[in-house]
Design an enzyme around this catalytic site. Structure first.
Site, PDB file in Angstrom:
ATOM      1  N   HIS A  97      -0.155   9.831  -0.997  1.00  0.00           N
ATOM      2  CA  HIS A  97       0.366   9.162  -1.075  1.00  0.00           C
ATOM      3  C   HIS A  97       0.849   8.883  -2.445  1.00  0.00           C
ATOM      4  O   HIS A  97       0.502   8.995  -3.515  1.00  0.00           O
ATOM      5  CB  HIS A  97      -0.884   7.619  -0.689  1.00  0.00           C
ATOM      6  CG  HIS A  97       0.247   6.347   0.184  1.00  0.00           C
ATOM      7  ND1 HIS A  97       1.511   6.228  -1.273  1.00  0.00           N
ATOM      8  CD2 HIS A  97       0.829   6.310   1.678  1.00  0.00           C
ATOM      9  CE1 HIS A  97       1.403   4.733  -0.207  1.00  0.00           C
ATOM     10  NE2 HIS A  97       2.118   5.485   1.008  1.00  0.00           N
ATOM     11  N   GLU A 167       7.167  10.200   4.381  1.00  0.00           N
ATOM     12  CA  GLU A 167       7.672   9.630   3.608  1.00  0.00           C
ATOM     13  C   GLU A 167       7.937   9.023   2.317  1.00  0.00           C
ATOM     14  O   GLU A 167       7.674   9.110   1.563  1.00  0.00           O
ATOM     15  CB  GLU A 167       6.200   8.856   3.875  1.00  0.00           C
ATOM     16  CG  GLU A 167       6.025   7.458   3.265  1.00  0.00           C
ATOM     17  CD  GLU A 167       4.144   7.389   3.454  1.00  0.00           C
ATOM     18  OE1 GLU A 167       3.682   6.184   4.545  1.00  0.00           O
ATOM     19  OE2 GLU A 167       3.673   7.224   2.761  1.00  0.00           O
TER      20      GLU A 167
HETATM   21  P1  PGA Z   1       5.476   0.686   5.105  1.00  0.00           P
HETATM   22  O1  PGA Z   1       4.041   0.607   3.671  1.00  0.00           O
HETATM   23  O2  PGA Z   1       4.824   0.345   6.026  1.00  0.00           O
HETATM   24  O3  PGA Z   1       4.754  -0.828   4.560  1.00  0.00           O
HETATM   25  O4  PGA Z   1       7.080   0.926   3.937  1.00  0.00           O
HETATM   26  C1  PGA Z   1       3.603   2.782   4.741  1.00  0.00           C
HETATM   27  C2  PGA Z   1       2.975   3.448   3.545  1.00  0.00           C
HETATM   28  O5  PGA Z   1       3.475   3.157   2.172  1.00  0.00           O
HETATM   29  O6  PGA Z   1       2.149   3.874   4.195  1.00  0.00           O
END
Ligand code: PGA
Length: 258
Positions: A97, A167
């Site tokens: 992450h 992401e």
């Molecule tokens: P968010 O987080 O939906 O609050 O943007 C997603 C993540 O960082 O996994």
């Protein structure tokens, strides 16, 4: 029937075990009512809540962890081993992450070791990748590097088991509900690019079959666009996963996919 993943990343929330149990129970009740057959729902609470939260869950909502350490045991102060996670019922583990890359100095090399540890211990890795800057010059190269370093030394049979999360770092809400997500069309473009890299590294069949889900300010209002226009195989919400109602609505949208 198309299969989706909805993975709630609770990050360092909520504050107490009691609140964590309540949140898990509310999510479970809502998901049970949906009788969904096509959505794999996973919640990833902080380490200290895993065991108790797992007692509340059933088949319909699975347990995930937000991180792992790559050694089996030993003198690694503060770390949590793969067997410890498995022992408390963890089935999925988020690896790589961006918040861990940013705040905990996690490198591509450690991510690679962690991926291997998750696979060796028969849990499912959720590998997060994403560029730092919006429209940044190097974003394509960044994704390519993240993928090839993370997957280094892994066999086709192992990579097939990974859930990929695209992401973009700039789209992560940081808890701000009004933060803007990425555009579904751009996400689709990135999905095609990720599949191309996987085809080059492995083969087309693998690239076509692995799930790629979206993360970054996803919620009940935009998840539909990500699966229809962005052709994503689900979502990984952070903020929205702390609100049981919102999270269940996301599961509902995915359940109703036609
Ligand atoms: P968010 O987080 O939906 O609050 O943007 C997603 C993540 O960082 O996994």
């Amino acid at each position: 029937m198309k299969k989706f993943y909805l993975i709630g990343n609770w990050k360092m929330n909520p504050a107490t075990q009691k609140q964590a149990n309540q949140l898990a129970l509310s999510i479970l009740r809502g998901v049970n009512k949906l009788r969904t057959k096509n959505v794999e729902v996973v919640i990833c609470p902080p380490f200290s809540f895993l065991e108790e939260v797992n007692k509340k869950l059933s088949r319909n909502v699975k347990l995930g962890a937000q991180d792992i350490f790559f050694e089996d045991s030993g003198a690694y102060t503060g770390e949590i081993s793969p067997s410890m996670l498995r022992d408390v019922g963890v089935k999925y583990v988020i690896v790589g992450h961006s918040e861990r890359r940013r705040f905990l100095n996690e490198t591509n090399e450690t991510i690679n070791k962690k991926l291997k540890a998750v696979l060796k211990n028969k849990m499912t890795p959720i590998l997060a990748i994403g560029e730092k800057e919006k429209e940044g010059q190097g974003s394509i190269q960044e994704i390519k590097d993240q993928l090839s370093f993370a997957l280094d030394g892994l066999k086709t049979s192992e990579v097939k088991k990974i859930i990929f999360v695209y992401e973009p770092v700039w789209a992560i809400s940081g808890g701000d509900k009004n933060h803007k997500a990425a555009e579904p069309n751009d996400v689709l473009g990135m999905k095609i690019f990720i599949k191309k890299i996987l085809t080059d590294l492995y083969n087309k069949r693998l690239a076509e079959n692995v799930p790629i889900i979206y993360g970054g300010s996803s919620n009940a209002s935009n998840v539909k666009e990500f699966v229809y226009d962005g052709e994503m195989d689900g979502a990984l919400p952070g903020s929205a996963s702390l609100d049981a109602e919102e999270f269940i609505k996301m599961a509902q949208v995915l359940t109703g996919y036609k």
